[in-house]
Design a protein around this motif. Sequence first.
Motif, PDB file in Angstrom:
ATOM      1  N   ARG A  23       0.828  -1.210   0.000  1.00  0.00           N
ATOM      2  CA  ARG A  23       0.000   0.000   0.000  1.00  0.00           C
ATOM      3  C   ARG A  23       0.864   1.262   0.000  1.00  0.00           C
ATOM      4  N   ALA A  26       2.121   1.732  -3.503  1.00  0.00           N
ATOM      5  CA  ALA A  26       1.078   2.282  -4.370  1.00  0.00           C
ATOM      6  C   ALA A  26       0.879   3.769  -4.096  1.00  0.00           C
ATOM      7  N   LEU A  62      -0.366   0.414 -10.372  1.00  0.00           N
ATOM      8  CA  LEU A  62      -1.341   0.405  -9.288  1.00  0.00           C
ATOM      9  C   LEU A  62      -2.146  -0.894  -9.279  1.00  0.00           C
ATOM     10  N   CYS A  65       0.087  -3.480  -7.639  1.00  0.00           N
ATOM     11  CA  CYS A  65       0.225  -3.247  -6.196  1.00  0.00           C
ATOM     12  C   CYS A  65      -1.076  -3.527  -5.462  1.00  0.00           C
ATOM     13  N   TRP A  66      -2.189  -3.153  -6.077  1.00  0.00           N
ATOM     14  CA  TRP A  66      -3.469  -3.288  -5.396  1.00  0.00           C
ATOM     15  C   TRP A  66      -3.819  -4.750  -5.140  1.00  0.00           C
ATOM     16  N   THR A  70      -4.349  -5.918  -1.194  1.00  0.00           N
ATOM     17  CA  THR A  70      -5.658  -6.290  -0.678  1.00  0.00           C
ATOM     18  C   THR A  70      -5.826  -7.790  -0.524  1.00  0.00           C
TER      19      THR A  70
END
Length: 105
Positions: A23, A26, A62, A65-66, A70
């Motif tokens: 996070r 990101a 992104l 990374c996301w 998550t």
Amino acid sequence: MSGTGRDVRDAGLQPERTRLAWRRTALALTVVAVLTVRLALPGDPAGALIGAAAVLLWGAVLGLCWRRATGTGVARSGGPVLPLVALGAAGFAVLGVLLVLRGLW
């Protein structure tokens, strides 16, 4: 612990630390993308092209990374994500060099 012959580690916090690190990555890349677009837009069409490339690159990185940030359960290791994120960061460095060169002309 010596004498037990086993490694004792708390596996409960490691996945959380890994997700937080993704996070932060990101977030840092989001800030870099926003600054790149901000510096690129006031100018000629080449600046707009650099800004568009920054947004596309940011979206791709992104997304990588996301998914890692998550995820639930045990943190995954390996795979192509880390080299792809490093390549994305290098891409932002190239865009920065292009912005500097554009400013010199």
